[in-house]
Design a protein around this motif. Structure first.
Motif, PDB file in Angstrom:
ATOM      1  N   ALA A 140      24.230 -25.600  29.931  1.00 20.34           N
ATOM      2  CA  ALA A 140      25.605 -25.517  29.222  1.00 20.34           C
ATOM      3  C   ALA A 140      26.723 -25.534  30.362  1.00 20.34           C
ATOM      4  CB  ALA A 140      25.607 -24.220  28.531  1.00 20.34           C
ATOM      5  N   TYR A 141      26.486 -25.468  31.531  1.00 19.18           N
ATOM      6  CA  TYR A 141      27.506 -25.613  32.593  1.00 19.18           C
ATOM      7  C   TYR A 141      27.291 -26.241  34.014  1.00 19.18           C
ATOM      8  CZ  TYR A 141      25.552 -21.530  34.801  1.00 19.18           C
ATOM      9  OH  TYR A 141      24.599 -20.547  35.501  1.00 19.18           O
ATOM     10  N   SER A 142      26.152 -27.073  33.960  1.00 20.89           N
ATOM     11  CA  SER A 142      25.579 -27.721  35.179  1.00 20.89           C
ATOM     12  C   SER A 142      24.886 -28.839  34.640  1.00 20.89           C
ATOM     13  CB  SER A 142      24.875 -26.533  36.021  1.00 20.89           C
ATOM     14  OG  SER A 142      23.411 -26.667  35.431  1.00 20.89           O
ATOM     15  N   SER A 143      24.591 -29.340  35.881  1.00 24.11           N
ATOM     16  CA  SER A 143      23.794 -30.875  35.912  1.00 24.11           C
ATOM     17  C   SER A 143      22.439 -30.660  35.882  1.00 24.11           C
ATOM     18  CB  SER A 143      24.357 -31.689  37.122  1.00 24.11           C
ATOM     19  OG  SER A 143      24.010 -30.985  38.234  1.00 24.11           O
ATOM     20  N   LEU A 144      21.910 -29.581  35.709  1.00 28.08           N
ATOM     21  CA  LEU A 144      20.614 -29.246  35.571  1.00 28.08           C
ATOM     22  C   LEU A 144      19.647 -30.317  35.106  1.00 28.08           C
ATOM     23  CD1 LEU A 144      18.395 -27.164  36.704  1.00 28.08           C
ATOM     24  CD2 LEU A 144      18.413 -26.035  34.608  1.00 28.08           C
ATOM     25  N   PRO A 145      19.915 -30.670  34.080  1.00 25.05           N
ATOM     26  CA  PRO A 145      18.744 -31.702  33.337  1.00 25.05           C
ATOM     27  C   PRO A 145      18.870 -32.961  33.960  1.00 25.05           C
ATOM     28  CG  PRO A 145      20.305 -30.507  31.738  1.00 25.05           C
ATOM     29  CD  PRO A 145      20.810 -30.296  33.078  1.00 25.05           C
ATOM     30  N   VAL A 146      19.695 -33.457  34.751  1.00 26.84           N
ATOM     31  CA  VAL A 146      19.406 -34.739  35.463  1.00 26.84           C
ATOM     32  C   VAL A 146      18.207 -34.854  36.146  1.00 26.84           C
ATOM     33  CG1 VAL A 146      21.979 -35.422  35.619  1.00 26.84           C
ATOM     34  CG2 VAL A 146      20.852 -34.045  37.795  1.00 26.84           C
ATOM     35  N   HIS A 147      17.813 -33.620  36.680  1.00 23.44           N
ATOM     36  CA  HIS A 147      16.124 -33.540  37.271  1.00 23.44           C
ATOM     37  C   HIS A 147      15.073 -33.741  36.589  1.00 23.44           C
ATOM     38  CE1 HIS A 147      18.309 -32.381  41.020  1.00 23.44           C
ATOM     39  NE2 HIS A 147      19.023 -31.106  40.196  1.00 23.44           N
ATOM     40  N   LEU A 148      15.427 -33.794  35.126  1.00 22.33           N
ATOM     41  CA  LEU A 148      14.478 -34.452  34.072  1.00 22.33           C
ATOM     42  C   LEU A 148      14.191 -35.830  33.910  1.00 22.33           C
ATOM     43  CD1 LEU A 148      15.158 -31.668  31.565  1.00 22.33           C
ATOM     44  CD2 LEU A 148      13.092 -31.762  32.978  1.00 22.33           C
ATOM     45  N   MET A 149      15.411 -36.573  34.448  1.00 23.06           N
ATOM     46  CA  MET A 149      15.542 -38.019  34.361  1.00 23.06           C
ATOM     47  C   MET A 149      14.901 -38.758  35.336  1.00 23.06           C
ATOM     48  SD  MET A 149      17.762 -37.622  31.683  1.00 23.06           S
ATOM     49  CE  MET A 149      18.100 -39.246  31.231  1.00 23.06           C
ATOM     50  N   PRO A 150      14.677 -39.870  34.621  1.00 23.00           N
ATOM     51  CA  PRO A 150      14.044 -40.995  35.644  1.00 23.00           C
ATOM     52  C   PRO A 150      15.200 -41.357  37.009  1.00 23.00           C
ATOM     53  CG  PRO A 150      14.014 -41.967  33.468  1.00 23.00           C
ATOM     54  CD  PRO A 150      14.591 -40.463  33.490  1.00 23.00           C
ATOM     55  N   PRO A 151      14.609 -42.375  37.541  1.00 25.96           N
ATOM     56  CA  PRO A 151      15.749 -42.776  38.770  1.00 25.96           C
ATOM     57  C   PRO A 151      17.109 -43.229  38.232  1.00 25.96           C
ATOM     58  CG  PRO A 151      13.259 -43.324  39.368  1.00 25.96           C
ATOM     59  CD  PRO A 151      13.292 -42.882  37.798  1.00 25.96           C
ATOM     60  N   THR A 152      16.995 -44.123  37.046  1.00 26.69           N
ATOM     61  CA  THR A 152      18.159 -44.553  36.549  1.00 26.69           C
ATOM     62  C   THR A 152      18.062 -44.448  35.111  1.00 26.69           C
ATOM     63  OG1 THR A 152      17.624 -46.984  36.083  1.00 26.69           O
ATOM     64  CG2 THR A 152      18.318 -46.338  38.380  1.00 26.69           C
ATOM     65  N   PHE A 153      19.227 -44.181  34.431  1.00 29.13           N
ATOM     66  CA  PHE A 153      19.239 -43.938  32.881  1.00 29.13           C
ATOM     67  C   PHE A 153      20.721 -44.148  32.417  1.00 29.13           C
ATOM     68  CE2 PHE A 153      20.173 -40.569  35.993  1.00 29.13           C
ATOM     69  CZ  PHE A 153      21.372 -40.098  35.318  1.00 29.13           C
ATOM     70  N   THR A 154      20.712 -44.258  31.201  1.00 29.22           N
ATOM     71  CA  THR A 154      22.125 -44.570  30.599  1.00 29.22           C
ATOM     72  C   THR A 154      22.700 -43.217  29.925  1.00 29.22           C
ATOM     73  OG1 THR A 154      21.254 -44.704  28.236  1.00 29.22           O
ATOM     74  CG2 THR A 154      21.159 -46.814  29.617  1.00 29.22           C
ATOM     75  N   LEU A 155      24.026 -43.214  29.982  1.00 25.21           N
ATOM     76  CA  LEU A 155      24.661 -42.044  29.427  1.00 25.21           C
ATOM     77  C   LEU A 155      24.022 -41.609  28.159  1.00 25.21           C
ATOM     78  CD1 LEU A 155      28.378 -42.593  30.775  1.00 25.21           C
ATOM     79  CD2 LEU A 155      26.459 -41.316  31.864  1.00 25.21           C
ATOM     80  N   THR A 156      23.713 -42.493  27.338  1.00 23.53           N
ATOM     81  CA  THR A 156      23.297 -42.013  26.041  1.00 23.53           C
ATOM     82  C   THR A 156      21.838 -41.493  26.198  1.00 23.53           C
ATOM     83  OG1 THR A 156      24.188 -43.942  24.948  1.00 23.53           O
ATOM     84  CG2 THR A 156      22.440 -42.945  23.578  1.00 23.53           C
ATOM     85  N   GLU A 157      21.107 -41.824  27.208  1.00 25.30           N
ATOM     86  CA  GLU A 157      19.711 -41.045  27.470  1.00 25.30           C
ATOM     87  C   GLU A 157      20.136 -39.885  28.025  1.00 25.30           C
ATOM     88  OE1 GLU A 157      17.313 -45.212  28.296  1.00 25.30           O
ATOM     89  OE2 GLU A 157      18.075 -44.101  30.057  1.00 25.30           O
ATOM     90  N   LEU A 158      21.020 -39.802  28.864  1.00 24.30           N
ATOM     91  CA  LEU A 158      21.139 -38.448  29.470  1.00 24.30           C
ATOM     92  C   LEU A 158      21.516 -37.665  28.365  1.00 24.30           C
ATOM     93  CD1 LEU A 158      21.448 -36.520  32.146  1.00 24.30           C
ATOM     94  CD2 LEU A 158      23.678 -37.675  32.393  1.00 24.30           C
ATOM     95  N   GLN A 159      22.521 -37.995  27.241  1.00 29.51           N
ATOM     96  CA  GLN A 159      23.071 -36.850  26.364  1.00 29.51           C
ATOM     97  C   GLN A 159      21.975 -36.629  25.590  1.00 29.51           C
ATOM     98  OE1 GLN A 159      26.247 -38.474  24.188  1.00 29.51           O
ATOM     99  NE2 GLN A 159      26.069 -36.847  22.563  1.00 29.51           N
ATOM    100  N   ARG A 160      20.954 -37.472  25.361  1.00 29.39           N
ATOM    101  CA  ARG A 160      19.699 -36.869  24.276  1.00 29.39           C
ATOM    102  C   ARG A 160      18.978 -35.920  25.007  1.00 29.39           C
ATOM    103  NH1 ARG A 160      22.257 -38.683  21.485  1.00 29.39           N
ATOM    104  NH2 ARG A 160      22.312 -40.623  20.389  1.00 29.39           N
ATOM    105  N   VAL A 161      18.785 -36.046  26.507  1.00 26.52           N
ATOM    106  CA  VAL A 161      18.042 -35.006  27.132  1.00 26.52           C
ATOM    107  C   VAL A 161      18.701 -33.709  27.157  1.00 26.52           C
ATOM    108  CG1 VAL A 161      17.468 -34.206  29.391  1.00 26.52           C
ATOM    109  CG2 VAL A 161      16.999 -36.724  28.887  1.00 26.52           C
ATOM    110  N   TYR A 162      20.338 -33.614  27.341  1.00 29.79           N
ATOM    111  CA  TYR A 162      20.896 -32.573  27.237  1.00 29.79           C
ATOM    112  C   TYR A 162      20.497 -31.922  25.769  1.00 29.79           C
ATOM    113  CZ  TYR A 162      23.860 -32.270  31.462  1.00 29.79           C
ATOM    114  OH  TYR A 162      24.073 -31.826  32.559  1.00 29.79           O
ATOM    115  N   GLU A 163      20.745 -32.670  24.804  1.00 28.06           N
ATOM    116  CA  GLU A 163      20.587 -32.294  23.338  1.00 28.06           C
ATOM    117  C   GLU A 163      19.185 -31.623  23.107  1.00 28.06           C
ATOM    118  OE1 GLU A 163      23.875 -35.143  21.075  1.00 28.06           O
ATOM    119  OE2 GLU A 163      21.617 -35.945  21.395  1.00 28.06           O
ATOM    120  N   GLN A 164      18.200 -32.364  23.686  1.00 25.91           N
ATOM    121  CA  GLN A 164      16.810 -32.011  23.378  1.00 25.91           C
ATOM    122  C   GLN A 164      16.456 -30.587  24.064  1.00 25.91           C
ATOM    123  OE1 GLN A 164      14.869 -35.482  25.004  1.00 25.91           O
ATOM    124  NE2 GLN A 164      15.138 -36.364  23.037  1.00 25.91           N
TER     125      GLN A 164
END
Lengths: 222, 222
Positions: A140-164
DNA sequence: ACAATAGTGTCTGTCAGACAATATACA
DNA sequence: TGTATATTGTCTGACAGACACTATTGT
């Protein structure tokens, strides 16, 4: 030196990743009694001769028992009481790790959705609950979920991960404003989405200085 | 059972209170080697026969070594590595406790301002730093500092305590709005300030249900 | 042109911080 | 009445959330 019987000390690791659009935890079968053969969180004794500290033990377990590496591994909480293990007073220094969704685990690992776990041995269900709470809270207040992402990603993909991870929908405009304020990502040049019948999204990568760190927001991200 | 040499397990407690308008920590002299006679955080072995869990051990140490009771005691972090104690790989399940400023400690306790500590044995300085960080962080979005208050207090007094913990001035109007939103305190009937040449302040007490709990704000308090 | 998703502009209600006004003690 | 602190009212700039509009691709 201690006059009292000393507790048993272990390190357990809650390994979290995204599978099929949901937060999953890595389980492995236990080698030894008690609960031999049951699916459980990977864990093990501290190896005083080779582990410099508890974090090093957690990294060793992550690699040896799950065949994984993690860009984000930290101590969660210590579970220490006389009831959690029938063998006696025992200590588990629990950790949690985030693993990019593209990283493949060793074949003996089973991924299970964190919201649909059956029973787990010892107090592993409580440890898992605590880890998921921590991840949701930090998300809720940090970039923690970026560590679930592949090396490159779109902002929409990142938002989906936050939402999930959070289990709730986020506003696109607000989300993009926050990510920009965090100064967290940079465009990944030239790499664009595969051809599709719509405008392709810009791909991004996490800035180098956040490789193993978190970007914290002073206000809530969501 | 473990094939490896097992670490030593201790519990240490960072006891925090307000003295002379500043956050202070309780130190006691060490009974035994190593560092016998030095001022350190109160701590001790887990007593597997009498402590149900690590928290119970912390409460026992709080009472036995400092003569204190705490309305708020929780686990901080576990410090576990091969370097912190010359005797070998060791584990300290560190806790922190808040104690009302009106509560008297046992005579063997020395209070020291947390921002003006000399050196401490083992990694106790790091443990203290971690505890103070945690308290400051939680203060920003929760009711944590009420556990430093006497049974009744005025809102101005409460604001001073927040300011002393955080080390920064807060806006009066905003502070009072937040405290009201938290639904944390209720007027302590009939008890008013001692006579003074100005309007007396209403005294408040913490609502019963927050006696051992925290009220959390979803936004920052300050 | 159409469909579909990416990305941006902007309005509005809410609220934190600033500051002022009022309230209530005792001298 | 004067002084000092408590308590409450209110203005204003900032911004989160809502929502719509523009951009860009393939068909």
């Amino acid at each position: 030196m201690p006059e009292h019987a000393q507790p048993i000390v272990t390190v357990d690791v809650v390994i979290l990743s995204l599978q099929d659009g949901a937060l999953n935890v890595a389980l492995v079968r236990r080698d030894h009694e008690p609960h031999a053969g049951d699916w459980s969180l990977p864990g093990g004794w501290v190896h005083a001769d080779q582990d410099a500290d508890a974090l090093a033990a957690a990294y060793r377990i992550l690699a040896a028992k799950a065949g994984l590496d993690s860009p984000y591994l930290e101590q969660l909480k210590t579970f220490a009481n006389r009831h959690r293990d029938a063998r006696g007073w025992s200590v588990s220094i629990a950790h949690y790790a985030l693993v990019p969704m593209t990283q493949a685990a060793a074949p003996q690992v089973k991924w299970r959705p964190v919201d649909d776990i059956g029973s787990l041995p010892f107090d592993h269900a409580e440890i898992l609950r605590t880890a998921v709470e921590r991840v949701r809270s930090k998300t809720a207040y940090s970039s923690l979920p970026v560590h679930l992402m592949p090396p490159t990603f779109t902002l929409t993909e990142l938002q989906r991960v936050y939402e999930q991870v959070l289990g709730m929908a986020l506003d696109k405009r607000t989300f993009r404003r926050r990510i920009e304020e965090l100064n967290l990502v940079e465009p990944a040049a030239a790499a664009r989405d595969a051809a599709a019948a719509h405008r392709p999204a810009q791909r991004y990568r996490v800035k180098r200085r956040f490789g193993k760190e978190l970007a914290m927001s002073d206000r809530n991200l969501v």
